[in-house]
Design an enzyme around this catalytic site. Structure first.
Site, PDB file in Angstrom:
ATOM      1  N   SER A  84       0.797  -1.230   0.000  1.00 17.98           N
ATOM      2  CA  SER A  84       0.000   0.000   0.000  1.00 17.98           C
ATOM      3  C   SER A  84       0.829   1.279   0.000  1.00 17.98           C
ATOM      4  O   SER A  84       0.309   2.348  -0.327  1.00 17.98           O
ATOM      5  CB  SER A  84      -0.939   0.013   1.221  1.00 17.98           C
ATOM      6  OG  SER A  84      -0.190  -0.079   2.422  1.00 17.98           O
TER       7      SER A  84
ATOM      8  N   ASP B 164      -3.653   7.873   8.125  1.00 21.06           N
ATOM      9  CA  ASP B 164      -4.435   6.945   8.941  1.00 21.06           C
ATOM     10  C   ASP B 164      -3.488   6.206   9.877  1.00 21.06           C
ATOM     11  O   ASP B 164      -2.395   6.697  10.166  1.00 21.06           O
ATOM     12  CB  ASP B 164      -5.265   5.999   8.054  1.00 21.06           C
ATOM     13  CG  ASP B 164      -4.388   5.208   7.069  1.00 21.06           C
ATOM     14  OD1 ASP B 164      -3.159   5.123   7.294  1.00 21.06           O
ATOM     15  OD2 ASP B 164      -4.934   4.665   6.085  1.00 21.06           O
TER      16      ASP B 164
ATOM     17  N   HIS C 138      -0.432   4.853   7.167  1.00 21.36           N
ATOM     18  CA  HIS C 138       0.098   5.478   5.953  1.00 21.36           C
ATOM     19  C   HIS C 138       0.324   6.981   6.106  1.00 21.36           C
ATOM     20  O   HIS C 138      -0.498   7.664   6.717  1.00 21.36           O
ATOM     21  CB  HIS C 138      -0.869   5.250   4.788  1.00 21.36           C
ATOM     22  CG  HIS C 138      -1.244   3.826   4.596  1.00 21.36           C
ATOM     23  ND1 HIS C 138      -2.415   3.279   5.098  1.00 21.36           N
ATOM     24  CD2 HIS C 138      -0.595   2.815   3.966  1.00 21.36           C
ATOM     25  CE1 HIS C 138      -2.476   1.986   4.771  1.00 21.36           C
ATOM     26  NE2 HIS C 138      -1.379   1.685   4.088  1.00 21.36           N
TER      27      HIS C 138
END
Length: 357
Positions: free
Chosen positions: A52, A329, A332
């Site tokens: 991610s 978040d 990240h």
């Protein structure tokens, strides 16, 4: 033997011949010294593998995160498959190379004109091994590239003129801990993750990519998921020490790869640990006010950024200014966080400069 007239004729056209061979005619260079000459210029393609931290849209729309509001609120203004409020590391590396951010593998047939900038094979939640995510691990991602080579989407010349970026951001370790892996067994598991990472780097090299970059592990003990217990006030030093072992083994392994490399390949480690720590320890330099506190959080411990209830009412809150937060978040960085990391990488290490030349 050529007679003297033919020899002079040939020599007079040799510069033109070399110019045509250097890529203007799209011909593949086969001689090693000409291949080396090619990489004196910025690479033309970026190939991305991992998770991610670099995914720009491969993860499925029905999965949590990247395709849900409020992701993408800063760029492009709506959810677009990035695990951030905006741009991620991939976008900044592509910018540095002077090319467009590579097309997500999922959209390869919809964005044919952009394939010349490369391709992004990364999926959120994945690792070098299988994790709780059902998305393809890194070995499978590399197999996707192999298939594209078989289909003649990319040629040997394309790969020779590309840079590969490999992101290993900690999902293997999160899965290890979530499945009751012991702290005592952690060092040997770290060694296995690094060994598999090296195997993946060699697979990419064998496909013809001659400049391969792997991200060192960021300080996982400083992620909001680790600092929540201290109300986002301090990093978990025990976790960071274990990450130090990962990075030490990775650097040692990459040094060996470069010593053994016989075809002018270069392996580079991008030091994300020290870069993250430098930004987090000097937040005001980058106009960041909350270095450890995430911008987007769930309203309860069961909720997360992007959560909604059965009536589609949002169960999260977003800070007033994502530009002043480093983390978006629990896992990240924000676009501002990645931008700060990118700026630091440009000024404090030679790794990025080595991507161009």
């Amino acid at each position: 033997m050529m007679d003297s007239h033919k020899q002079l004729f040939f020599l007079s056209f040799l510069p033109l011949l070399l110019l045509l061979l250097s890529g203007h005619m799209g011909l593949q260079l086969t001689e090693a010294h000409l291949q080396r000459h090619e990489m004196n210029y910025p690479p033309k393609m970026l190939l991305v593998f991992g998770d991610s931290y670099v995914d720009t849209g491969n993860t499925r729309i029905d999965q949590a995160g990247s395709w849900k509001n409020p992701y993408g609120v800063t760029f492009p203004g709506k959810p677009a498959g990035r695990f951030s409020d905006g741009r991620v590391l991939t976008d900044f590396i592509a910018k540095y190379l002077g090319i467009k951010s590579p097309v997500p593998y999922k959209f390869r047939k919809l964005m044919l004109k952009q394939l010349k900038s490369g391709m992004n094979f990364a999926y959120g939640g994945t690792g070098v091994f299988d994790t709780s995510s059902k998305n393809p691990n890194m070995t499978i991602q590399i197999d996707f590239l192999k298939q594209l080579i078989k289909e003649h989407v990319y040629t040997t010349s394309d790969l020779n003129n590309s840079v590969a970026y490999v992101s290993v951001a900690g999902n293997d370790y999160n899965f290890y801990l979530a499945t009751n892996g012991s702290i005592e067994g952690f060092p040997s598991f770290i060694a296995s993750v690094v060994n598999q990472t090296v195997t993946n780097l060699l697979h990419i090299q064998r496909l013809g990519v001659r400049k391969i970059v792997v991200g060192g592990l960021q300080p996982l003990g400083c992620l909001p998921s680790s600092t929540a217990l201290s109300s986002f006030q301090q990093c978990n030093s025990t976790f960071n020490d274990l990450i130090g072992l990962h990075n030490k083994l990775l650097n040692q392994a990459v040094t060996k790869l470069n010593q053994k490399s016989k075809d002018n390949s270069t392996f580079i480690v991008l030091d994300l640990f020290d870069t993250f720590m430098s930004v987090l320890n000097h937040p005001s330099t980058n106009n960041i006010k909350d270095p450890l506190k995430p911008c987007c959080v769930g309203l309860s411990s069961q909720d997360f950024c992007g959560s909604v209830d059965e009536r589609n009412v949002k169960q999260y809150k977003v800070c007033d200014s994502p530009k002043s937060a480093f983390f978006w978040d629990l896992l990240h960085p924000t676009q501002a966080g990645w931008h700060a990391v990118y700026n630091k990488l440009q000024t404090t290490t030679s790794a990025l400069r080595r991507l161009r030349y």
